[in-house]
Write a protein that holds these residues in place. Structure first.
Motif, short mmCIF file in Angstrom:
data_model
loop_
_atom_site.label_atom_id
_atom_site.label_comp_id
_atom_site.label_asym_id
_atom_site.label_seq_id
_atom_site.Cartn_x
_atom_site.Cartn_y
_atom_site.Cartn_z
N ILE A 108 -3.83 10.88 -25.78
CA ILE A 108 -3.93 10.56 -24.36
C ILE A 108 -3.99 11.86 -23.57
N ASP A 109 -5.03 12.00 -22.78
CA ASP A 109 -5.21 13.22 -21.99
C ASP A 109 -4.33 13.20 -20.75
N VAL A 110 -3.84 14.38 -20.38
CA VAL A 110 -3.06 14.54 -19.16
C VAL A 110 -3.56 15.76 -18.42
N PHE A 111 -3.20 15.86 -17.15
CA PHE A 111 -3.63 17.00 -16.34
C PHE A 111 -2.76 18.23 -16.61
N THR A 112 -3.37 19.38 -16.53
CA THR A 112 -2.62 20.63 -16.60
C THR A 112 -2.07 20.94 -15.20
N ASP A 113 -1.13 21.86 -15.13
CA ASP A 113 -0.59 22.25 -13.82
C ASP A 113 -1.70 22.83 -12.94
N GLU A 114 -2.62 23.55 -13.56
CA GLU A 114 -3.73 24.16 -12.81
C GLU A 114 -4.63 23.08 -12.21
N GLN A 115 -4.91 22.04 -12.98
CA GLN A 115 -5.76 20.95 -12.49
C GLN A 115 -5.08 20.19 -11.36
N ILE A 116 -3.78 19.96 -11.50
CA ILE A 116 -3.03 19.28 -10.44
C ILE A 116 -3.07 20.10 -9.15
N SER A 117 -2.84 21.40 -9.29
CA SER A 117 -2.86 22.29 -8.13
C SER A 117 -4.24 22.30 -7.48
N GLN A 118 -5.27 22.26 -8.29
CA GLN A 118 -6.64 22.28 -7.79
C GLN A 118 -6.95 21.02 -6.97
N MET A 119 -6.50 19.87 -7.46
CA MET A 119 -6.76 18.61 -6.75
C MET A 119 -5.98 18.54 -5.44
N LEU A 120 -4.72 18.93 -5.47
CA LEU A 120 -3.92 18.91 -4.25
C LEU A 120 -4.45 19.90 -3.21
N ASP A 130 -10.75 18.76 8.55
CA ASP A 130 -11.31 17.55 9.17
C ASP A 130 -10.29 16.64 9.84
N LYS A 131 -9.01 16.79 9.47
CA LYS A 131 -7.96 15.93 10.00
C LYS A 131 -8.24 14.44 9.74
N SER A 132 -8.96 14.15 8.66
CA SER A 132 -9.36 12.77 8.40
C SER A 132 -8.23 11.97 7.76
N TYR A 133 -8.16 10.67 8.12
CA TYR A 133 -7.13 9.81 7.55
C TYR A 133 -7.28 9.71 6.04
N VAL A 134 -8.51 9.58 5.55
CA VAL A 134 -8.75 9.40 4.12
C VAL A 134 -8.17 10.56 3.32
N ALA A 135 -8.31 11.77 3.82
CA ALA A 135 -7.78 12.94 3.11
C ALA A 135 -6.25 12.88 3.04
N TYR A 136 -5.62 12.52 4.16
CA TYR A 136 -4.15 12.39 4.19
C TYR A 136 -3.71 11.28 3.23
N ARG A 137 -4.42 10.15 3.28
CA ARG A 137 -4.06 9.01 2.41
C ARG A 137 -4.22 9.36 0.93
N ASP A 138 -5.37 9.92 0.56
CA ASP A 138 -5.64 10.19 -0.85
C ASP A 138 -4.70 11.25 -1.41
N TYR A 139 -4.37 12.23 -0.58
CA TYR A 139 -3.40 13.24 -1.00
C TYR A 139 -2.04 12.58 -1.27
N ALA A 140 -1.64 11.68 -0.37
CA ALA A 140 -0.35 11.00 -0.53
C ALA A 140 -0.35 10.08 -1.74
N ILE A 141 -1.50 9.47 -2.05
CA ILE A 141 -1.60 8.58 -3.20
C ILE A 141 -1.35 9.34 -4.50
N ILE A 142 -2.07 10.44 -4.71
CA ILE A 142 -1.91 11.17 -5.98
C ILE A 142 -0.54 11.84 -6.04
N PHE A 143 -0.01 12.24 -4.90
CA PHE A 143 1.33 12.84 -4.85
C PHE A 143 2.37 11.79 -5.27
#
Length: 303
Positions: A108-120, A130-143
């Motif tokens: 089962i594959d998992v994310f590396t710390d570097e990949q997590i940092s890159q996504m966040l 952009d101050k967009s809602y979607v960016a705030y929401r998606d960041y909060a989802i993966i967090f």
């Protein structure tokens, strides 16, 4: 009994037993595929289904590219249907019981710390720019998934009333529809608090649901899948699939790597059976041994 009527009767029985909508749809799709196969091969009655019919259908699925996990899931759906036919005394034995499950790839594959940092970091840049809602929401989802290993359906149904910021807990309703109270860290409390403040400023009056669509209505499974599809395209990772389940696996992986007990991991992951948890622990056992060899306190003792 005619197969098409038996199929509908089985679905009605699942609904009567309060099976989740997701599982009903899975039965309709996967079991429906088998029913269509039988009808195409002129097998119109449940009594005419044999071991060979089940096996040949699954072999065709395999030839179409279905992996072992998908084959096994379809087999379990067929078994459940035919077990119901046995209970109803339509047939005496379940022919699908003779079909063996396929061996699955346990990696089962998992994310590396570097990949997590890159996504966040990707979402942080969009939030600032952009101050967009979607960016705030998606960041909060993966967090949130990284913080408590929450499932897709739990993300969609999470309400603000489920979050206790004072006692630092989140209530979720898992697969068995059991309400579980999960502890959350200071970091997740801080992130969700900031996200809630943003939602109030953005919407004026926030929804009862924590994560909503652009029109401030509850997210759907498809909407959530699009979140990860977009992120997958932007990240373009070659060695790991960007999905909600990969984030959940990463949460479990970090728990196992930290040396947490299997019992504690089971409680946090909410596995109904500890054998599922032990499979994860055993899978990452080599990594644990490598970490132990590298960091064991005896390494620094001159003997």
């Amino acid at each position: 009994m005619l197969l098409k009527f038996a199929f509908q009767d089985f679905l009605d029985d699942r609904k009567f037993k309060n099976t989740t909508g997701k599982n009903i749809r899975n039965y309709q799709t996967m079991l429906g595929e088998f029913v269509n196969y039988c009808i195409q091969h002129e097998i119109v009655s449940v009594e005419d289904i044999t071991f060979n019919h089940v096996r040949k259908h699954l072999m065709e699925c395999q030839e179409r590219g279905n992996i072992a996990g998908s084959i096994n899931t379809k087999l379990m759906r067929i078994r459940a249907f035919l077990n119901y036919m046995v209970e109803c005394e339509v047939i005496k034995k379940n022919p699908a019981q003779q079909v063996k499950m396929q061996k699955e790839d346990v990696k089962i594959d998992v994310f590396t710390d570097e990949q997590i940092s890159q996504m966040l970091s990707f979402y942080r840049r969009i939030k600032q720019r952009d101050k967009s809602y979607v960016a705030y929401r998606d960041y909060a989802i993966i967090f949130t998934i990284l913080g408590i290993g929450i499932r897709r359906s739990e993300i969609i149904n999470l309400k603000w009333s489920d979050i206790d910021f004072v006692n630092q807990t989140i209530a979720v309703f898992g697969k068995s529809r059991r309400r579980d109270i999960l502890p959350i860290t200071d970091k997740l409390v801080k992130e969700l608090s900031a996200y809630q403040i943003y939602c109030k400023q953005h919407w004026g009056e926030i929804s009862e649901f924590v994560f909503v669509k652009r029109d401030n209505t509850q997210m759907t499974e498809n909407a959530l899948m699009l979140v990860f599809k977009y992120l997958r395209q932007k990240m373009n990772f070659k060695d790991v699939r960007v999905s909600a389940h990969t984030f959940r696996h990463t949460f479990c992986h970090r728990l196992a790597m930290s040396g947490m007990s299997a019992f504690a991991i089971q409680k946090l992951m909410r596995h109904q059976n500890i054998t599922v948890t032990m499979r994860y622990v055993a899978m990452w056992g080599n990594e644990l041994r490598e970490q132990n060899t590298k960091y064991n306190p005896l390494n620094s003792i001159d003997i």
